[in-house]
Design an enzyme around this catalytic site. Sequence first.
Site, PDB file in Angstrom:
ATOM      1  CG  HIS A 163      -2.065   0.914   1.108  1.00 28.67           C
ATOM      2  ND1 HIS A 163      -2.002   2.254   1.390  1.00 28.67           N
ATOM      3  CD2 HIS A 163      -3.330   0.674   0.662  1.00 28.67           C
ATOM      4  CE1 HIS A 163      -3.167   2.798   1.144  1.00 28.67           C
ATOM      5  NE2 HIS A 163      -3.989   1.875   0.698  1.00 28.67           N
ATOM      6  CG  ASP A 204      -8.635  -4.662  -2.328  1.00 29.77           C
ATOM      7  OD1 ASP A 204      -9.829  -4.570  -2.016  1.00 29.77           O
ATOM      8  OD2 ASP A 204      -7.996  -3.756  -2.868  1.00 29.77           O
TER       9      ASP A 204
END
Length: 436
Positions: free
Chosen positions: A313, A371
Amino acid sequence: MKLADNKATLSFSNGSPSVEMPVYQGSVGPDVVDIRKLYAQTGMFTYDPGFLSTAACQSAITYIDGDKGELLYRGYPIEQLATNCDFMETCHLLLYGNLPNAAGKAEFTKRVSNHTMVNEQMQFFLRGFRRDAHPMAIMTGLVGALSAFYHDSTDINNPEHRDISAIRLIAKMPTLVAMAYKYSVGQPFMYPKNHLSYAGNFMHMMFATPCAEYVVNPVIERALDRIFVLHADHEQNASTSTVRLCGSSGTNPFAAIAAGVACLWGPAHGGANEACLNMLEDIQKMGGISKVGQFMEQVKDKNSGVKLMGFGHRVYKNYDPRAKLMQETCKEVLAALGLENDPLFKLAMALEKIALEDEYFVSRKLYPNVDFYSGIVQRAIGIPVGLFTAVFALARTVGWIAQLNEMIGDPEYKIGRPRQLFTGSVRRDVLPIAKR
Ligand code: CMC
């Protein structure tokens, strides 16, 4: 914005006069250097592709501490919101800045419920798509098309228009996502049932048919609601920044949100949940857990172009707090559905374990993001893989619209207009075609 005690000074090695720039302090997080006058004072731009060091706006909605792995909506930790509040309360919080009391929640929920239907004409628009169209292609079109149906809420500079379009978008997204799904499987569209909860109504529109009674499973309803809460906002990510930039031209809210849907589709962003599940299925087909080591070697080989989807991320350099909550929900849903031995869940756990111990991932601070587990939950619920990102879009709509409305209400807001470092040809003359 609050001025910090210190100032920044930019000096140049060629003897040009140095410039002093104000520094502002947020309530928490890094200070910012205000470079707005830099071009006027020096004739220079700053260069920051990918916005690695650039705050594009001031915002009071969501705060992320990527090193700590902390996510706050309006100051409230995501763990507390996910445990104590539902999606309607979260929407109220993001839009209006406070958690509603029971009466406020009931009133807000009623307002949203009153807008769950879409204009019947939308059906005809939808029917123009191929049955196998990607749901995100359909959603980009349908959300943009809403501006053609609600002319009374398209003036972004009118606070009442902004408010009613916010409610309409939040209310209609589940209806549109469910319609896109029903169309793909050739089943009749199911009208919303407003006595159901927001998540329950979405399940009804997705999974009910006119020929049988449909009963909402409370465990799945709660899991879906949690997916919505966890995805509701995430400060200035790519799709939110897209919505802000698009909306900064004064376009209508439906058009700006459609731009956000389009941006979310990409596999580096919201499309990662679909890509992650496809990846797990591919590894499963290759032989499952026994092939995890081989797959990881590919991921670590820069020439392979293979990434561990659902990992890494831009902001989190620690465990994404949403991933922890999603893993918990994943376990609950699988247990409730008697799928504890789900091979993809086991595979995901094995991949996570290896990645968290592997030097490649450890040194780059790559951790599971939201996710990584959300696809497994959605698949268990019965949502088809191709629809995962549309569910993400449904949940993120409130964040997009809250951020858009915050921008429009900000006295410092201007149309977004990035500059560039030009590296192309300098001026030259066009030769007649025979001489080129
Ligand atoms: N698998 C393997 N290597 C990775 C991964 C990954 N998933 N993510 C980052 N890296 C490596 C990357 O190759 C780079 O290595 P090096 O320093 O040797 O060149 C290093 O880690 C830093 O990565 P980056 O690409 O510079 O980081 P970024 O901030 O530009 O990208 C990201 C962030 C999310 C796009 C990226 O981590 C990624 O592509 N992850 C997989 C897709 C994914 O799961 N996206 C969902 C994000 S969370 C939900 C959302 O926001 O929508």
